[in-house]
Design a protein around this motif. Sequence first.
Motif, PDB file in Angstrom:
ATOM      1  N   THR A  32      -5.009  -6.252   0.275  1.00  0.00           N
ATOM      2  CA  THR A  32      -5.843  -6.729   1.376  1.00  0.00           C
ATOM      3  C   THR A  32      -7.237  -7.128   0.913  1.00  0.00           C
ATOM      4  O   THR A  32      -8.086  -7.496   1.717  1.00  0.00           O
ATOM      5  CB  THR A  32      -5.984  -5.656   2.473  1.00  0.00           C
ATOM      6  N   GLY A  43     -10.004  10.266   9.840  1.00  0.00           N
ATOM      7  CA  GLY A  43      -8.617  10.649  10.093  1.00  0.00           C
ATOM      8  C   GLY A  43      -7.803  10.858   8.835  1.00  0.00           C
ATOM      9  O   GLY A  43      -6.674  11.333   8.898  1.00  0.00           O
ATOM     10  N   PHE A  44      -8.372  10.529   7.705  1.00  0.00           N
ATOM     11  CA  PHE A  44      -7.628  10.555   6.438  1.00  0.00           C
ATOM     12  C   PHE A  44      -7.134  11.968   6.114  1.00  0.00           C
ATOM     13  O   PHE A  44      -7.916  12.922   6.099  1.00  0.00           O
ATOM     14  CB  PHE A  44      -8.504  10.034   5.311  1.00  0.00           C
ATOM     15  N   GLY A  45      -5.827  12.057   5.854  1.00  0.00           N
ATOM     16  CA  GLY A  45      -5.251  13.308   5.377  1.00  0.00           C
ATOM     17  C   GLY A  45      -5.266  14.451   6.370  1.00  0.00           C
ATOM     18  O   GLY A  45      -5.205  15.616   5.971  1.00  0.00           O
ATOM     19  N   GLU A 145      -0.228  14.569  10.459  1.00  0.00           N
ATOM     20  CA  GLU A 145       1.161  14.475  10.018  1.00  0.00           C
ATOM     21  C   GLU A 145       1.541  15.548   9.013  1.00  0.00           C
ATOM     22  O   GLU A 145       0.689  16.204   8.426  1.00  0.00           O
ATOM     23  CB  GLU A 145       1.393  13.100   9.393  1.00  0.00           C
ATOM     24  N   SER A 148       0.698  13.633   4.058  1.00  0.00           N
ATOM     25  CA  SER A 148      -0.367  12.647   4.089  1.00  0.00           C
ATOM     26  C   SER A 148      -0.517  11.888   2.786  1.00  0.00           C
ATOM     27  O   SER A 148      -1.276  10.954   2.703  1.00  0.00           O
ATOM     28  CB  SER A 148      -1.693  13.335   4.419  1.00  0.00           C
ATOM     29  N   GLY A 153       6.282   4.283   3.753  1.00  0.00           N
ATOM     30  CA  GLY A 153       6.876   3.575   4.879  1.00  0.00           C
ATOM     31  C   GLY A 153       8.339   3.266   4.650  1.00  0.00           C
ATOM     32  O   GLY A 153       9.139   4.156   4.335  1.00  0.00           O
TER      33      GLY A 153
ATOM     34  N   THR B 117     -10.446   6.005  12.451  1.00  0.00           N
ATOM     35  CA  THR B 117      -9.917   5.266  11.307  1.00  0.00           C
ATOM     36  C   THR B 117     -11.013   4.578  10.505  1.00  0.00           C
ATOM     37  O   THR B 117     -10.824   4.278   9.326  1.00  0.00           O
ATOM     38  CB  THR B 117      -8.879   4.244  11.822  1.00  0.00           C
ATOM     39  N   HIS B 176      -1.042   5.118  12.107  1.00  0.00           N
ATOM     40  CA  HIS B 176      -1.136   6.233  11.149  1.00  0.00           C
ATOM     41  C   HIS B 176      -1.205   5.748   9.705  1.00  0.00           C
ATOM     42  O   HIS B 176      -1.682   6.470   8.843  1.00  0.00           O
ATOM     43  CB  HIS B 176       0.032   7.203  11.349  1.00  0.00           C
ATOM     44  N   VAL B 177      -0.732   4.535   9.445  1.00  0.00           N
ATOM     45  CA  VAL B 177      -0.809   4.021   8.074  1.00  0.00           C
ATOM     46  C   VAL B 177      -2.276   3.851   7.666  1.00  0.00           C
ATOM     47  O   VAL B 177      -2.653   4.112   6.520  1.00  0.00           O
ATOM     48  CB  VAL B 177      -0.057   2.680   7.951  1.00  0.00           C
ATOM     49  N   ARG B 179      -4.927   5.233   9.663  1.00  0.00           N
ATOM     50  CA  ARG B 179      -5.703   6.387  10.124  1.00  0.00           C
ATOM     51  C   ARG B 179      -5.514   7.611   9.224  1.00  0.00           C
ATOM     52  O   ARG B 179      -6.483   8.181   8.725  1.00  0.00           O
ATOM     53  CB  ARG B 179      -5.265   6.711  11.551  1.00  0.00           C
ATOM     54  N   THR B 180      -4.260   7.985   9.011  1.00  0.00           N
ATOM     55  CA  THR B 180      -3.981   9.217   8.282  1.00  0.00           C
ATOM     56  C   THR B 180      -3.754   8.970   6.794  1.00  0.00           C
ATOM     57  O   THR B 180      -4.217   9.728   5.952  1.00  0.00           O
ATOM     58  CB  THR B 180      -2.733   9.906   8.885  1.00  0.00           C
ATOM     59  N   HIS B 181      -3.024   7.879   6.504  1.00  0.00           N
ATOM     60  CA  HIS B 181      -2.683   7.622   5.097  1.00  0.00           C
ATOM     61  C   HIS B 181      -3.730   6.777   4.382  1.00  0.00           C
ATOM     62  O   HIS B 181      -3.683   6.657   3.158  1.00  0.00           O
ATOM     63  CB  HIS B 181      -1.309   6.950   5.021  1.00  0.00           C
ATOM     64  N   GLU B 182      -4.618   6.160   5.155  1.00  0.00           N
ATOM     65  CA  GLU B 182      -5.755   5.425   4.581  1.00  0.00           C
ATOM     66  C   GLU B 182      -5.285   4.376   3.563  1.00  0.00           C
ATOM     67  O   GLU B 182      -5.752   4.337   2.420  1.00  0.00           O
ATOM     68  CB  GLU B 182      -6.723   6.403   3.903  1.00  0.00           C
ATOM     69  N   LYS B 184      -5.738   1.135   3.620  1.00  0.00           N
ATOM     70  CA  LYS B 184      -6.389  -0.127   3.990  1.00  0.00           C
ATOM     71  C   LYS B 184      -6.371  -1.151   2.859  1.00  0.00           C
ATOM     72  O   LYS B 184      -6.574  -2.333   3.103  1.00  0.00           O
ATOM     73  CB  LYS B 184      -7.842   0.143   4.424  1.00  0.00           C
ATOM     74  N   PHE B 187      -2.433  -2.545   3.499  1.00  0.00           N
ATOM     75  CA  PHE B 187      -1.817  -2.747   4.808  1.00  0.00           C
ATOM     76  C   PHE B 187      -2.799  -3.430   5.751  1.00  0.00           C
ATOM     77  O   PHE B 187      -3.938  -2.986   5.890  1.00  0.00           O
ATOM     78  CB  PHE B 187      -1.421  -1.369   5.358  1.00  0.00           C
ATOM     79  N   LEU B 221       5.213  -1.072   5.210  1.00  0.00           N
ATOM     80  CA  LEU B 221       4.639   0.257   5.415  1.00  0.00           C
ATOM     81  C   LEU B 221       4.711   0.690   6.878  1.00  0.00           C
ATOM     82  O   LEU B 221       4.580   1.876   7.190  1.00  0.00           O
ATOM     83  CB  LEU B 221       3.179   0.287   4.946  1.00  0.00           C
TER      84      LEU B 221
END
Lengths: 303, 268
Positions: A32, A43-45, A145, A148, A153, B117, B176-177, B179-182, B184, B187, B221
């Motif tokens: 990206t 929100g990470f982890g 989750e 993490s 996916g 996020t 969550h991809v 937000r939680t798994h970061e 960026k 994705f 993802l």
Amino acid sequence: MNPHSDRSWAGGAGTLAAPSASPGALPGLPSTGVPAGSFRGRGFGERLGATEREDAWWAQPLAQAIGLGLLGLYATWAAFQGNHYEFGNYLSPFYSPLFKPSWWPISPAILILWAPLGFRATCYYYRKAYYRAFFGDPAACAVGEIKSKGYCGELKFPFVLQNLHRYFMYLALVILVILWYDVIRSFAFAQPNGGFRIGIGGGTLALLFNTTLLSLYTFSCHSLRHLVGGKLDCFSCVAAGGPRLKAWSAVSVLNGHHMGFAWWSLFSVCFADLYVRLCSMGVIHDGVIYLSSLFDTAGGTGL
Amino acid sequence: MTQTMVESRPGTATAQAPAGEGQARSREAVLRVFRGDASGGSEVEYRVPVAPGMVVLDAIHWIQAHRAPDLAVRWNCKAAKCGSCSAEVNGKPSLMCKTRLDHFAQDRTISVRPMKTFPIIKDLVTDVSWNYEVNKRIPPFKPRPGADWRWQQSDVDRVQEFRKCIECFLCQDVCHVLRTHELKHQFAGPRFFVRIAGLEMHPMDGEDRSGFLKDHAGIGLCNITKCCTEVCPESITITDNAIIPLKERVVDWFYDPLRMVWRKLTGR
């Protein structure tokens, strides 16, 4: 027909190579264009269940886990039984089409069930349901989750196989034709004199109801929606665009209820098997209304 | 409707409606608003008088006007059309201007936090510029060579749904991809799948973004958990109408073995 044949690709128009990744891709940069961690939020982890939500966010995944778990257990048990799947003109949908090769040592359902199971396992709705209910990935929106790190996916095995959903859909369509044959057969009741009488039994209704729901579930499939017309960009620019637009629109209407059809057909297929099984075991008596008797004042209903 | 809020004395704030709208209401809402920046922060409790039809953004404005003039909040239209006032109300990604106070039980505290996020700037304001960086990388609309620029309404009906997007980035926030798994860096997120779907399905567009979707936007993802659809204030059916159709187009090119063989054999 290649849906993209009239298009140029992001790189290499007119070649047989797949569309290139990006015209602006620069070597050394992430996909990206943003280095990892450079826009990290809070929100990470987050650990499993971490959330500021105050509603009962856990209720839906819990209900899904219980529903899928119980129905899945019943279906597995019924498939491995290998008996009581036939009663007269009724055949359990778990065992249809019925193949009983002599060399096969276990239940004949195992030869069949992998196809509808694959169709459901790769279904876009069920993916949502079991990713939430069993994998907690995520259990609910804006909730932490189980895992993490290392998330990939549907890019790697086994989840990359979800991309084969359309092949299971093709198999499901074939099985659907056979299930409708079973429904028609369930109207014909063998008589002691060797003939048949047309009638409607409890099993007839169970099989009819089940196959109708399975048809609605199959014809509301996302992959079918794509294949009948969703892959087109311009309906009015292609041959048979009008019928394809109608087909796509019809599947789109059904697709809006895909979740409901997924659940109801799962219940109905288990119920149909249970009904045939209980009849076969002699636990319940199958009532039949012979259609010819409806016009015969001297005759009974056969119930 | 315009409401005028006045403070009677510290700690016992009341709301005063414009003349002719009756007496001041007695109900108060208790809001816990995040105050802080990248170095840290905490929730601060405010008691806000409630007027009929009041939304969370009204309450935030009241706090700004009467209790905390340095409270940072991004907003513009207050009509759910600019997509600026995105935040997390009681943990749910929401537009503050579209979240009515009377939807909450009177005895419950309402928490208002910035989107999780994205990096926080101050209080309720986050840095969403990552989204604009991703947007730059999407192959733009490219007219199909020799296209006849006439088409039917039915050809663009589904594209018009995607044009409703107000870029509030709530879908990006809840995904969550991101937000939680970061992820960026790998994705693009649901907002940009909506944009790509709008380009891909346009009847006059001649670009194919399947490779971009697979290798750069990271559509693989996405595991279809539909949170983006749940939070969209414009009710765009993001997953079913944008992401899944794009996934199917990627399957056409990269995962369907029969199509790949057919393409090799026929060149089509």
